[in-house]
Design an enzyme around this catalytic site. Structure first.
Site, PDB file in Angstrom:
ATOM      1  N   GLY A 267       0.779  -1.242   0.000  1.00 22.25           N
ATOM      2  CA  GLY A 267       0.000   0.000   0.000  1.00 22.25           C
ATOM      3  C   GLY A 267       0.805   1.284   0.000  1.00 22.25           C
ATOM      4  O   GLY A 267       0.396   2.279  -0.587  1.00 22.25           O
TER       5      GLY A 267
ATOM      6  N   GLU B  38       3.868   4.400   5.906  1.00 20.34           N
ATOM      7  CA  GLU B  38       2.655   3.599   5.810  1.00 20.34           C
ATOM      8  C   GLU B  38       1.593   4.363   5.029  1.00 20.34           C
ATOM      9  O   GLU B  38       1.601   5.585   4.964  1.00 20.34           O
ATOM     10  CB  GLU B  38       2.214   3.273   7.241  1.00 20.34           C
ATOM     11  CG  GLU B  38       1.088   2.325   7.478  1.00 20.34           C
ATOM     12  CD  GLU B  38       1.038   1.036   6.687  1.00 20.34           C
ATOM     13  OE1 GLU B  38       1.222   1.068   5.459  1.00 20.34           O
ATOM     14  OE2 GLU B  38       0.725   0.005   7.299  1.00 20.34           O
ATOM     15  N   ASP B  39       0.699   3.624   4.412  1.00 23.44           N
ATOM     16  CA  ASP B  39      -0.362   4.279   3.646  1.00 23.44           C
ATOM     17  C   ASP B  39      -1.462   4.827   4.549  1.00 23.44           C
ATOM     18  O   ASP B  39      -1.875   5.965   4.422  1.00 23.44           O
ATOM     19  CB  ASP B  39      -0.961   3.328   2.588  1.00 23.44           C
ATOM     20  CG  ASP B  39      -1.366   1.971   3.162  1.00 23.44           C
ATOM     21  OD1 ASP B  39      -1.192   1.737   4.375  1.00 23.44           O
ATOM     22  OD2 ASP B  39      -1.864   1.124   2.391  1.00 23.44           O
TER      23      ASP B  39
ATOM     24  N   ASP C  73      -5.091   2.701  10.678  1.00 22.11           N
ATOM     25  CA  ASP C  73      -6.484   2.428  11.014  1.00 22.11           C
ATOM     26  C   ASP C  73      -6.533   1.960  12.466  1.00 22.11           C
ATOM     27  O   ASP C  73      -6.646   2.774  13.382  1.00 22.11           O
ATOM     28  CB  ASP C  73      -7.038   1.406  10.026  1.00 22.11           C
ATOM     29  CG  ASP C  73      -8.533   1.174  10.183  1.00 22.11           C
ATOM     30  OD1 ASP C  73      -9.154   1.881  10.984  1.00 22.11           O
ATOM     31  OD2 ASP C  73      -9.083   0.293   9.512  1.00 22.11           O
TER      32      ASP C  73
ATOM     33  N   LYS D 183      -7.345   7.435   9.817  1.00 19.15           N
ATOM     34  CA  LYS D 183      -8.815   7.446   9.874  1.00 19.15           C
ATOM     35  C   LYS D 183      -9.267   8.145  11.140  1.00 19.15           C
ATOM     36  O   LYS D 183      -8.660   7.987  12.196  1.00 19.15           O
ATOM     37  CB  LYS D 183      -9.350   6.022   9.814  1.00 19.15           C
ATOM     38  CG  LYS D 183      -9.302   5.496   8.395  1.00 19.15           C
ATOM     39  CD  LYS D 183     -10.211   4.312   8.178  1.00 19.15           C
ATOM     40  CE  LYS D 183     -10.156   3.903   6.711  1.00 19.15           C
ATOM     41  NZ  LYS D 183     -10.804   2.610   6.467  1.00 19.15           N
TER      42      LYS D 183
ATOM     43  N   PHE E 266     -13.996   3.273   3.594  1.00 15.98           N
ATOM     44  CA  PHE E 266     -12.985   2.479   2.902  1.00 15.98           C
ATOM     45  C   PHE E 266     -12.534   3.209   1.642  1.00 15.98           C
ATOM     46  O   PHE E 266     -13.327   3.480   0.754  1.00 15.98           O
ATOM     47  CB  PHE E 266     -13.498   1.083   2.563  1.00 15.98           C
ATOM     48  CG  PHE E 266     -12.376   0.178   2.192  1.00 15.98           C
ATOM     49  CD1 PHE E 266     -11.612  -0.444   3.173  1.00 15.98           C
ATOM     50  CD2 PHE E 266     -12.020   0.001   0.855  1.00 15.98           C
ATOM     51  CE1 PHE E 266     -10.525  -1.240   2.831  1.00 15.98           C
ATOM     52  CE2 PHE E 266     -10.940  -0.804   0.517  1.00 15.98           C
ATOM     53  CZ  PHE E 266     -10.188  -1.420   1.504  1.00 15.98           C
ATOM     54  N   VAL E 267     -11.250   3.538   1.591  1.00 12.48           N
ATOM     55  CA  VAL E 267     -10.729   4.340   0.488  1.00 12.48           C
ATOM     56  C   VAL E 267      -9.754   3.535  -0.368  1.00 12.48           C
ATOM     57  O   VAL E 267      -9.116   2.591   0.100  1.00 12.48           O
ATOM     58  CB  VAL E 267     -10.042   5.621   0.992  1.00 12.48           C
ATOM     59  CG1 VAL E 267     -11.050   6.528   1.691  1.00 12.48           C
ATOM     60  CG2 VAL E 267      -8.872   5.309   1.929  1.00 12.48           C
TER      61      VAL E 267
ATOM     62  N   ASP F  58      -5.589  -0.292  -1.929  1.00 17.34           N
ATOM     63  CA  ASP F  58      -6.309  -1.236  -2.773  1.00 17.34           C
ATOM     64  C   ASP F  58      -7.572  -1.765  -2.122  1.00 17.34           C
ATOM     65  O   ASP F  58      -7.784  -1.643  -0.915  1.00 17.34           O
ATOM     66  CB  ASP F  58      -5.420  -2.440  -3.061  1.00 17.34           C
ATOM     67  CG  ASP F  58      -5.282  -3.351  -1.832  1.00 17.34           C
ATOM     68  OD1 ASP F  58      -4.900  -2.836  -0.774  1.00 17.34           O
ATOM     69  OD2 ASP F  58      -5.583  -4.555  -1.934  1.00 17.34           O
TER      70      ASP F  58
ATOM     71  N   ARG G 236      -5.032   0.458  -7.000  1.00 18.19           N
ATOM     72  CA  ARG G 236      -3.830   1.123  -6.470  1.00 18.19           C
ATOM     73  C   ARG G 236      -3.329   2.217  -7.406  1.00 18.19           C
ATOM     74  O   ARG G 236      -2.678   3.163  -6.987  1.00 18.19           O
ATOM     75  CB  ARG G 236      -2.697   0.104  -6.296  1.00 18.19           C
ATOM     76  CG  ARG G 236      -2.951  -0.966  -5.247  1.00 18.19           C
ATOM     77  CD  ARG G 236      -1.641  -1.711  -4.975  1.00 18.19           C
ATOM     78  NE  ARG G 236      -1.844  -2.974  -4.288  1.00 18.19           N
ATOM     79  CZ  ARG G 236      -1.976  -3.103  -2.968  1.00 18.19           C
ATOM     80  NH1 ARG G 236      -1.928  -2.036  -2.212  1.00 18.19           N
ATOM     81  NH2 ARG G 236      -2.151  -4.279  -2.411  1.00 18.19           N
TER      82      ARG G 236
END
Ligand code: IMP
Ligand code: MG
Length: 181
Positions: free
Chosen positions: A44, A99-100, A103, A131, A153-154, A160, A166
């Site tokens: 990610g 990190e992407d 959460d 988030k 959820f993105v 992804d 992606r």
């Protein structure tokens, strides 16, 4: 937006670009003169890390670590495993985990623990997204964060759903009908 996989765009390509430049400037300032390795979490964070690395002026290593915790689900399973070798470059260096999205924090808390035997000089976290409902679970401290987003959820810009989307240059909320397939 006919044919678009997202029901709405949260972050445009331009907004992401501007924020990544700011994060890069902050990292450059904070790590000037230090042995830095940016450790990006596959898959990610690959696109974010590629852009962030080029926005960081101070010399650094760019390494990747594969973690798997999600499968096809849209929420964290809490089970994490390493899919690549241990990042040996972390030894005796300052590590900035890239990190992407943050959460539940489970993935990162697991990685930070795994790095300890390598004796890094420091470990910090840079995440593009947080988030809104996230809490710094299990003591994970996020030093750099790009954007706060609603608890949805993105996908896009590396994020992804079942390995898809992606490549989108923006970040948006995945259409519900695509999630339910
Ligand atoms: P955590 O362990 O609950 O913090 O989960 C973090 C990981 O879950 C991220 O690195 C992502 O790979 C994935 N993830 C969490 N939320 C989303 C999302 O909205 N879209 C895509 N992936 C997500
Ligand atoms: Mg991830």
């Amino acid at each position: 937006m006919h044919d678009s996989p997202v029901e709405r765009i949260l972050l445009s390509e331009g907004a992401i670009r501007d924020r990544v430049a700011e994060l890069g400037a902050a990292v450059s300032r904070d790590y000037a003169g230090r042995e830095l390795v940016m450790l990006a979490v596959l898959r990610g964070a690959a696109i974010f890390a590629a852009d962030l690395s080029r926005a960081v002026a101070t010399p650094h290593l760019l390494d990747f670590v594969g973690l798997e915790s999600y499968g096809h689900a849209t929420h964290s399973s809490g089970r994490v495993r390493l899919t690549t070798a241990m990042p040996e470059h972390a030894a005796q260096r300052h590590v900035l985990i890239v990190e992407d999205i943050f959460d539940s924090g489970r993935t990162l808390s697991w990685l930070i623990r795994e790095l300890q035997p390598l004796a890094p000089l420091s470990v910090e976290v840079c995440t593009l997204l947080v988030k809104d409902r996230s809490r710094a679970e299990r003591g994970v401290r996020v030093r750099y964060e790009g954007f706060h987003i609603p608890d949805e959820f993105v996908v896009g810009y590396g994020l992804d759903f079942a390995q898809r989307y992606r490549h989108l240059p923006y970040i948006g909320v995945l259409r519900r009908d695509l999630r339910d397939q």
